[in-house]
Design an enzyme around this catalytic site. Structure first.
Site, mmCIF file in Angstrom:
data_model
loop_
_atom_site.group_PDB
_atom_site.id
_atom_site.type_symbol
_atom_site.label_atom_id
_atom_site.label_comp_id
_atom_site.label_asym_id
_atom_site.label_seq_id
_atom_site.Cartn_x
_atom_site.Cartn_y
_atom_site.Cartn_z
ATOM 1 N N ASP A 24 0.850 -1.186 0.000
ATOM 2 C CA ASP A 24 0.000 0.000 0.000
ATOM 3 C C ASP A 24 0.886 1.235 0.000
ATOM 4 O OD1 ASP A 24 -0.020 0.951 3.133
ATOM 5 O OD2 ASP A 24 -0.007 -1.226 2.996
ATOM 6 N N ASP A 108 -9.497 3.269 6.424
ATOM 7 C CA ASP A 108 -8.302 3.218 7.253
ATOM 8 C C ASP A 108 -8.625 3.757 8.649
ATOM 9 O OD1 ASP A 108 -5.821 3.491 8.402
ATOM 10 O OD2 ASP A 108 -5.016 4.860 6.885
ATOM 11 N N GLU A 110 -7.377 4.472 12.098
ATOM 12 C CA GLU A 110 -6.232 4.693 12.967
ATOM 13 C C GLU A 110 -6.278 6.139 13.446
ATOM 14 O OE1 GLU A 110 -2.309 4.970 11.032
ATOM 15 O OE2 GLU A 110 -3.365 4.558 9.146
#
Length: 215
Positions: A24, A108, A110
């Site tokens: 990624d 994502d 986080e």
């Protein structure tokens, strides 16, 4: 991250035996770099398409095109949510830029350090926002997944199982440098993962990437 592509309509998750190694990225690279990665065993790449500050990544469409031109057969995108932007709006903006160029969109989850974009201190609020992102993705027919480590998910979402409850697959992070799910412990309602980010610093072909693996 800390900062694929889905095979036909169903993610690599279920049916792809060959697309096992990839990475990624959050930067633009040309087709020559991707050809080098392909020659070194990559079969997929996951490109950032939405940034932590609450806006699309302008490099994503061209990067996806260059990955295809370089021979990488599968390409997905990852979306870094900003809780300060309406969930439906950010998913729509992201999708409008990269539609037709990716197989799967990964959210994502986080810590987000960007101003006005960080997750709430209330885990129920965060879980509800995650649900809104999923609903927005469904409204566009997007094939979705969630990227998170056990620590990040539990610290941001707590016991939230909205992803697993909606059949959203998991891409988990654990930097043990091992292409194996032997380290996985269930969290977020997921009893098993579909992809692992196992190394956060890969120097392959001069590319700034994390290493990812499918079994």
């Amino acid at each position: 991250m800390s900062h694929f592509s889905r095979f036909a309509v169903v993610a690599l998750v279920a049916t792809v035996a060959l697309a096992t190694d990839g990475g990624d990225i959050s930067e633009y690279y040309g087709s020559g770099t991707f050809a080098c990665c392909k020659n070194n065993g990559w079969d997929f790449v996951i490109v950032r398409s939405y940034c932590s500050f609450g806006g699309v990544d302008p490099n994503a469409p061209a990067t996806l095109e260059q990955a295809a031109a370089g021979g990488i057969p599968y390409h997905d995108v990852y979306h870094f949510p900003c809780i300060g932007v309406n969930a439906a709006t950010q998913v729509a903006d992201d999708y409008a830029r990269v539609a037709g160029k990716f197989g799967m969109m990964w959210f994502d989850i986080e810590t987000n350090p960007s101003p006005n974009c960080g997750w709430s201190g209330d885990k129920t609020t965060n879980c509800n926002f995650m649900g809104a992102l999923i609903a927005a993705g469904n409204s566009h027919g997007i094939h979705m997944g969630i990227y998170a480590s056990a620590y990040m998910w539990e610290s941001i979402m707590g016991g939230c199982t909205v992803g697993a409850d909606n059949g959203i697959v998991l891409w988990y992070a654990h930097y043990d440098y091992t292409r194996s799910f032997g380290d996985f412990s269930p969290f977020g309602g997921w009893s098993k993962p579909n992809i692992k980010q196992y190394n956060d610093a890969v120097g392959i072909c001069g590319i700034n990437a994390d290493a990812d693996w499918y079994p």
